[in-house]
Motif scaffolding. Sequence first.
Motif, short mmCIF file in Angstrom:
data_model
loop_
_atom_site.label_atom_id
_atom_site.label_comp_id
_atom_site.label_asym_id
_atom_site.label_seq_id
_atom_site.Cartn_x
_atom_site.Cartn_y
_atom_site.Cartn_z
N ASP A 32 0.86 -1.14 0.05
CA ASP A 32 -0.08 0.02 0.06
C ASP A 32 1.06 1.07 0.01
OD1 ASP A 32 -2.00 2.05 0.40
OD2 ASP A 32 -2.42 1.47 2.34
N CYS A 33 0.99 1.77 -1.26
CA CYS A 33 1.97 3.09 -1.42
C CYS A 33 0.99 4.21 -1.33
CB CYS A 33 2.61 3.04 -2.78
SG CYS A 33 3.70 1.57 -2.64
N GLY A 34 -0.27 4.30 -0.84
CA GLY A 34 -1.08 5.68 -0.87
C GLY A 34 -1.18 6.13 -2.18
N GLN A 35 -1.31 7.26 -2.32
CA GLN A 35 -1.60 8.03 -3.69
C GLN A 35 -0.56 7.99 -4.57
OE1 GLN A 35 -4.60 9.08 -4.03
NE2 GLN A 35 -5.68 8.73 -2.08
N SER A 36 0.76 7.97 -4.21
CA SER A 36 1.92 7.76 -5.04
C SER A 36 2.48 6.56 -5.21
CB SER A 36 3.02 8.84 -4.23
OG SER A 36 4.05 8.64 -5.46
N SER A 37 2.55 6.16 -6.62
CA SER A 37 3.24 4.78 -7.01
C SER A 37 4.60 5.06 -7.06
CB SER A 37 2.37 4.35 -8.24
OG SER A 37 2.63 5.18 -9.11
N ILE A 38 5.35 6.29 -7.03
CA ILE A 38 6.58 6.35 -7.22
C ILE A 38 7.24 5.54 -6.09
CG2 ILE A 38 8.47 8.00 -7.39
CD1 ILE A 38 6.46 10.24 -8.72
N GLY A 39 8.21 4.81 -6.54
CA GLY A 39 9.03 4.14 -5.37
C GLY A 39 8.23 3.02 -4.90
N CYS A 40 7.27 2.61 -5.23
CA CYS A 40 6.42 1.50 -4.61
C CYS A 40 6.96 0.38 -5.25
CB CYS A 40 5.21 1.52 -5.07
SG CYS A 40 4.11 0.42 -4.27
N PRO A 41 7.47 -0.67 -4.35
CA PRO A 41 8.06 -1.97 -4.74
C PRO A 41 7.04 -2.76 -5.73
CG PRO A 41 7.59 -2.01 -2.41
CD PRO A 41 7.40 -0.64 -2.64
N LYS A 42 7.75 -3.66 -6.53
CA LYS A 42 6.82 -4.44 -7.34
C LYS A 42 6.38 -5.60 -6.62
CE LYS A 42 7.10 -7.00 -11.54
NZ LYS A 42 7.85 -7.39 -12.86
N GLU A 43 5.30 -5.85 -6.64
CA GLU A 43 4.57 -7.16 -5.93
C GLU A 43 5.29 -8.31 -6.51
OE1 GLU A 43 0.40 -6.95 -6.46
OE2 GLU A 43 0.27 -5.16 -5.01
N PRO A 44 5.96 -9.31 -5.43
CA PRO A 44 6.64 -10.34 -5.70
C PRO A 44 5.89 -11.41 -6.03
CG PRO A 44 7.21 -10.07 -3.61
CD PRO A 44 6.36 -8.79 -4.00
N ILE A 45 6.16 -12.47 -6.82
CA ILE A 45 5.65 -13.85 -6.89
C ILE A 45 6.41 -14.87 -6.14
CG2 ILE A 45 4.42 -12.98 -9.19
CD1 ILE A 45 6.32 -15.08 -10.52
N GLY A 46 5.61 -16.11 -6.08
CA GLY A 46 6.17 -17.16 -5.17
C GLY A 46 7.47 -17.62 -5.87
N TRP A 47 7.77 -17.32 -7.04
CA TRP A 47 9.04 -17.66 -7.58
C TRP A 47 10.15 -16.98 -7.22
CZ3 TRP A 47 9.12 -22.81 -9.93
CH2 TRP A 47 7.91 -23.21 -10.05
N LYS A 48 10.14 -15.74 -6.78
CA LYS A 48 11.06 -14.86 -6.41
C LYS A 48 12.08 -15.36 -5.49
CE LYS A 48 10.03 -11.61 -9.61
NZ LYS A 48 11.03 -11.29 -10.50
N PRO A 49 13.47 -15.23 -5.53
CA PRO A 49 14.61 -15.81 -4.62
C PRO A 49 14.30 -15.06 -3.29
CG PRO A 49 15.38 -15.47 -6.84
CD PRO A 49 13.88 -14.87 -7.06
N GLU A 50 13.99 -13.76 -3.28
CA GLU A 50 13.87 -13.11 -2.06
C GLU A 50 12.86 -13.55 -1.19
OE1 GLU A 50 11.86 -10.38 -5.35
OE2 GLU A 50 13.76 -11.58 -5.21
N LEU A 51 11.76 -14.34 -1.75
CA LEU A 51 11.02 -14.79 -0.83
C LEU A 51 11.02 -16.15 -0.25
CD1 LEU A 51 7.60 -14.06 -2.49
CD2 LEU A 51 8.75 -12.79 -0.89
N PHE A 52 12.49 -16.64 -0.58
CA PHE A 52 12.82 -18.04 -0.07
C PHE A 52 12.53 -18.11 1.60
CE2 PHE A 52 16.02 -21.12 1.53
CZ PHE A 52 15.68 -22.26 0.69
N PRO A 53 12.12 -19.18 2.14
CA PRO A 53 11.80 -20.30 1.54
C PRO A 53 10.33 -20.48 1.21
CG PRO A 53 11.84 -20.83 3.77
CD PRO A 53 12.13 -19.27 3.45
#
Length: 296
Positions: A32-53
């Motif tokens: 939830d980035c509010g009214q501004s989408s600038i700098g809002c991170p991209k929503e990750p999917i289950g295959w992204k390494p940063e969500l391990f395990p």
Amino acid sequence: MNIRSLTRGDGGVIGAAVLLFIASFLSFRSYDCGQSSIGCPKEPIGWKPELFPVLPSIFLAGIIAAVLIVASRFQPEGRKVLGLTLDQWGTVLAASAAWSSLWTIFGGPDVDAVSPGVGQILALIANLALAAVALLTPRVPALKAPLMAAPQAGAPSPYGVGAPQQGYGYPNAGGVQPGAPSPYGAQVQQPYGAQPGQPGPAQAQPQADSGAAAPAPQPAASGQPAPAAGGEFAPFWFAVPVNRPLYGEDGSAAPIAELAPGTWYLAVDQRGTALVAQTQDGRRGVLQDTSGIQRG
């Protein structure tokens, strides 16, 4: 592999696995980035390494659990891996995936702007459904019922009753005529143990008018059990409504094969309420549970 071995519970397991696979490609976290989408991170999917395990403990664990449960239906009964059958391993893995999904909903980054995504919510639903179906299938008769009906029309009748039905392995399938050699080498419509060239019941001529004595019954072929007294038993084709184990003729407790719905088998002898059946590859064994079989 016979898909008619699958149960309704297996269908639920497959559906949950498909939903879990789809959820792995949807956003696992929502920001939830509010009214501004600038700098809002991209929503990750289950295959992204940063969500391990997340990937191995939630998505892959649930999908592998479903594969093990379904694969167990095509294995001989009693086969085990490290002391457990494949469906038992699958059930344990499904429960583990559901447990991981549940705690992931309550855990995660301690940030007010981060909330569970669509993929995370669907993964929880799919894993909970997968674990519930896996645990309940052996205990609920409705889930143990076959997923697909047998090819015979109508409900299965008690063995020895019912009109012949066409199907895979049926003796007359493919144009084989009565009296011609069957796929198992037996003569159709002849009593078990009859010699080649000896007339069967349909071909026998009455002897009362001529007054001649009836010929003495011929002995059964060497190595084969004798027919029932008076020639009452004749070999017939039959199909089972659900998977049934086939035990050895020596009385061993371990099954030698498994009879599957949708295939015709040859009954060559009868032992009380049990039948001595022969499979397509020539193996013979005792079918102890003859309830509900369809006679051809």
